[in-house]
Design a protein around this motif. Structure first.
Motif, mmCIF file in Angstrom:
data_model
loop_
_atom_site.group_PDB
_atom_site.id
_atom_site.type_symbol
_atom_site.label_atom_id
_atom_site.label_comp_id
_atom_site.label_asym_id
_atom_site.label_seq_id
_atom_site.Cartn_x
_atom_site.Cartn_y
_atom_site.Cartn_z
ATOM 1 N N MET A 1 0.847 -1.181 0.000
ATOM 2 C CA MET A 1 0.000 0.000 0.000
ATOM 3 C C MET A 1 0.891 1.242 0.000
ATOM 4 S SD MET A 1 -3.088 -1.337 0.157
ATOM 5 C CE MET A 1 -4.423 -0.452 0.967
ATOM 6 N N VAL A 37 -14.280 5.669 3.509
ATOM 7 C CA VAL A 37 -14.139 5.115 4.862
ATOM 8 C C VAL A 37 -14.482 3.625 4.830
ATOM 9 C CG1 VAL A 37 -15.138 5.104 7.181
ATOM 10 C CG2 VAL A 37 -14.510 7.271 6.098
ATOM 11 N N LYS A 38 -15.582 3.300 4.136
ATOM 12 C CA LYS A 38 -16.009 1.893 4.098
ATOM 13 C C LYS A 38 -15.052 1.031 3.291
ATOM 14 C CE LYS A 38 -20.802 2.664 5.092
ATOM 15 N NZ LYS A 38 -22.024 3.189 4.483
ATOM 16 N N ALA A 39 -14.344 1.645 2.364
ATOM 17 C CA ALA A 39 -13.345 0.889 1.610
ATOM 18 C C ALA A 39 -12.044 0.773 2.401
ATOM 19 C CB ALA A 39 -13.084 1.560 0.263
ATOM 20 N N GLY A 40 -11.993 1.430 3.549
ATOM 21 C CA GLY A 40 -10.808 1.324 4.404
ATOM 22 C C GLY A 40 -9.597 2.070 3.883
ATOM 23 N N VAL A 41 -9.792 3.029 2.984
ATOM 24 C CA VAL A 41 -8.632 3.685 2.382
ATOM 25 C C VAL A 41 -8.403 5.124 2.865
ATOM 26 C CG1 VAL A 41 -8.709 2.301 0.278
ATOM 27 C CG2 VAL A 41 -9.933 4.472 0.338
ATOM 28 N N ASP A 85 -4.800 5.633 1.586
ATOM 29 C CA ASP A 85 -3.867 4.522 1.699
ATOM 30 C C ASP A 85 -4.354 3.475 0.703
ATOM 31 O OD1 ASP A 85 -1.875 2.943 2.672
ATOM 32 O OD2 ASP A 85 -2.932 2.326 4.482
ATOM 33 N N TYR B 214 -0.804 -4.408 5.440
ATOM 34 C CA TYR B 214 -1.628 -3.239 5.121
ATOM 35 C C TYR B 214 -2.990 -3.642 4.567
ATOM 36 C CZ TYR B 214 2.167 -0.053 6.177
ATOM 37 O OH TYR B 214 3.133 0.658 6.841
ATOM 38 N N GLU B 215 -3.031 -4.796 3.868
ATOM 39 C CA GLU B 215 -4.325 -5.268 3.374
ATOM 40 C C GLU B 215 -5.228 -5.604 4.562
ATOM 41 O OE1 GLU B 215 -5.482 -5.083 0.397
ATOM 42 O OE2 GLU B 215 -7.387 -5.982 0.986
ATOM 43 N N LEU B 217 -5.014 -4.335 7.503
ATOM 44 C CA LEU B 217 -5.338 -3.041 8.117
ATOM 45 C C LEU B 217 -6.513 -2.386 7.388
ATOM 46 C CD1 LEU B 217 -4.626 -0.843 10.151
ATOM 47 C CD2 LEU B 217 -2.729 -0.164 8.700
ATOM 48 N N ARG B 218 -6.470 -2.423 6.054
ATOM 49 C CA ARG B 218 -7.555 -1.832 5.263
ATOM 50 C C ARG B 218 -8.877 -2.560 5.555
ATOM 51 N NH1 ARG B 218 -10.372 -2.364 0.484
ATOM 52 N NH2 ARG B 218 -9.438 -4.319 -0.178
ATOM 53 N N ARG B 221 -10.228 -1.562 8.847
ATOM 54 C CA ARG B 221 -10.899 -0.254 8.773
ATOM 55 C C ARG B 221 -12.293 -0.414 8.192
ATOM 56 N NH1 ARG B 221 -6.115 2.102 5.930
ATOM 57 N NH2 ARG B 221 -4.595 2.641 7.539
ATOM 58 N N THR B 222 -12.407 -1.253 7.145
ATOM 59 C CA THR B 222 -13.713 -1.497 6.539
ATOM 60 C C THR B 222 -14.669 -2.091 7.567
ATOM 61 O OG1 THR B 222 -12.705 -1.856 4.385
ATOM 62 C CG2 THR B 222 -14.892 -2.763 4.692
#
Lengths: 133, 412
Positions: A1, A37-41, A85, B214-215, B217-218, B221-222
């Protein structure tokens, strides 16, 4: 990432278009932020205040000169940013394409290099990461 | 749009496309295959003309592929009639898609997808591979690279996992609230396994494979965005953020590991620490669970200026709490390390010797590693050296092993 900054650059035209229906613009932006936010990025997102309230420190001369502003051409001014990210520059660009931006504005997509990519003179210099800890 | 552009769209949209298709077809494996076929088609057709709505294009194409597949299955003729009717009324693009892409349902769909890919009927490897594939959108090649296994192994794991899900008749729906909390533990542990694999590779010559960390981590977050009321989700997120904040300082330019005490804390990612502390605050709402407690320990390290300035007393208390809610020999060993820092090596050695006597971590290099360190600090050099050499023999990570051998050699 890798981290990317999406920098919003509005123009007088796009700012006027946005202000004409500010309610919709804000709702669209909220939705866009929620998607990220929902995509975690999404790591951070901020909008900038009226440039007239800011200041410019100019290093052209021998000593830095502070002026009010900036009052440059509107199209050169940053209006806000998103810090993402994501896996690739293409992904950052794809997110930028989806931004509910007003006609006439531009989004600059800039990569934030990792610490291991920044030239380190004594192994201790790490720009962008010089906080208190 | 070129291949990298297709990949970018796929990464952003894959979970939602697979989720929507699974709801549409009721068949998870079929949905996944159809989505993959749509991507293959996009790779051919998008470079010539990119669609205005790439996500809609992928969904519509995958939907057609899914219908083709169902059409081929005579046993499912009745279902096909139903779907065909739906297609005839809804069309292949436009309005029907909007119904599939209803934002509120999509969120539940993606969450359901996470629960399915972490279903208890699957093996741990199956859960990990399926989560990275269908929720993360990673290719078999990427997963294989992350876990240092051959591509066919990953493909076999995914195929087997999909078959198991189908055979078990797992419905595509969010588990009921009561069951969801129970199953959430499984989802969290899969993300944690992925993160751990990325942050300290169990085998191989590189200490870190940050891409896979990091994947995780992402995805954490989701999950936190989709399940904001679950404290442990925020606990896991905090743990991942705070741990990854140290990545820039954990390896030297040559790839060798840098121990906590030698790390240049100015390299720690301050914004990741801030995000971790925020998530930890949200996790603390109703008392910390196992992930929250580990995050609190990471936070104690992250907010200290040096090893000496670290609040080791607090870390000991946190490990004691962790030992109560999630007892494990590894927690005991870590508690021993914290005790050594807070009250000296002798007290810590007693804890480690109990672990050795009970043989609770057989074959692990961690026990002799810690025991060797404590003996070194107590000045019992020959014993310390023997322990560190034993640890090196048991250690499977090349980089870690060379550090152990260096330490043993330094004892003369």
């Amino acid at each position: 990432m890798a981290k990317y900054l999406l920098i919003m650059r509005g123009t007088d035209e796009s700012n006027a278009a946005m202000m004409a229906d500010i309610g919709k613009a804000m709702a669209d932006t909220r939705q866009y932020i929620e998607e990220m936010v929902k995509a975690g990025v999404l790591l951070a997102a901020e909008g900038l205040d009226d440039p007239g309230r800011g200041a410019v420190v100019d290093f052209s001369g021998e000593t830095p000169v502070v002026t009010d502003g900036p009052y440059g051409e509107t199209k050169e001014l940053f209006g806000g940013f998103f810090l993402l990210d994501v896996a690739s520059q293409h992904e950052a660009v794809e997110w930028a394409r989806r931004m509910p931006a007003a006609r006439g504005s531009k989004i600059e997509v800039r990569r934030v290099p990792g610490d291991d990519e920044v030239p380190q003179q004594d192994g201790r210099f790490a720009p962008g990461n010089t906080g208190g800890i | 749009m070129d291949a990298a552009g297709v990949e970018a769209v796929w990464r952003i949209e894959s979970a939602r496309i697979v989720a929507a298709l699974t709801r549409f077809t009721g068949d998870f494996g079929l949905a996944e295959d159809a989505a993959q076929e749509a991507v293959a088609e996009a790779l051919v057709s998008w470079p010539r003309s990119a669609p205005a709505n790439p996500a809609g294009w992928l969904t519509a194409t995958a939907r057609r592929r899914a219908i083709d597949a169902i059409r081929r299955r005579t046993a499912l003729r009745d279902r096909y009639a139903l779907l065909a009717a739906d297609l005839a009324t809804g069309g292949t693009t436009g309005p029907a898609l909007d119904e599939d892409l209803d934002p509120d349902r999509i969120d539940d769909d993606v969450l359901a997808l996470m629960f399915i890919s972490c279903h208890p009927v699957l093996s741990r490897e199956g859960r990990v591979a399926l989560t990275l594939r269908v929720v993360g959108g990673l290719s078999s090649e990427e997963i294989a690279r992350a876990f240092l296994v051959p591509v066919p192994t990953v493909q076999a794991r995914i195929t087997r996992a999909k078959k198991t899900i189908a055979a078990a008749g797992v419905p595509f729906e969010l588990p009921p609230a009561a069951e969801r909390r129970e199953r959430l533990g499984g989802v969290l542990s899969v993300l944690y396994v992925i993160f751990t694999e990325g942050s300290t590779a169990t085998t191989g010559d590189r200490l870190l494979r940050p891409g896979v960390a990091y994947e995780a981590l992402r995805l954490a977050r989701t999950l936190a965005a989709l399940q904001p009321d679950e404290p442990e989700v925020h606990g896991l997120l905090a743990l991942c953020e705070l741990t990854s904040a140290r990545f820039p300082a954990r390896t030297a330019p040559d790839g060798s590991p840098v121990l906590l005490e030698d790390q240049d804390r100015r390299l720690w990612d301050v914004s990741a620490i801030r995000r971790g502390l925020t998530a930890l605050a949200r996790a603390s709402a109703g008392g910390l669970g196992p992930y929250g407690l580990q995050a609190a320990i990471a936070a104690a390290h992250a907010s200290a200026a040096s090893v000496e300035a670290t609040d080791w007393e607090r870390i000991v208390v946190l490990y004691e709490a962790l030992g109560r809610v999630a007892p494990s020999p590894v927690v005991e060993l870590n508690r021993a390390v914290a005790v050594a820092m807070a009250s000296g090596p002798a007290q810590a050695l007693a804890i480690v010797d109990e672990l050795v006597a009970a043989d609770r971590l057989p074959g692990s290099h961690l026990v002799p590693t810690v025991r060797g360190e404590l003996l070194t600090r107590l000045g019992r050099r020959p014993e310390a050296r023997a322990e560190l050499e034993l640890a090196a023999r048991l250690c499977t990570n090349h980089q870690e092993r060379s550090v152990l051998l260096r330490k043993a050699a330094a004892l003369g």
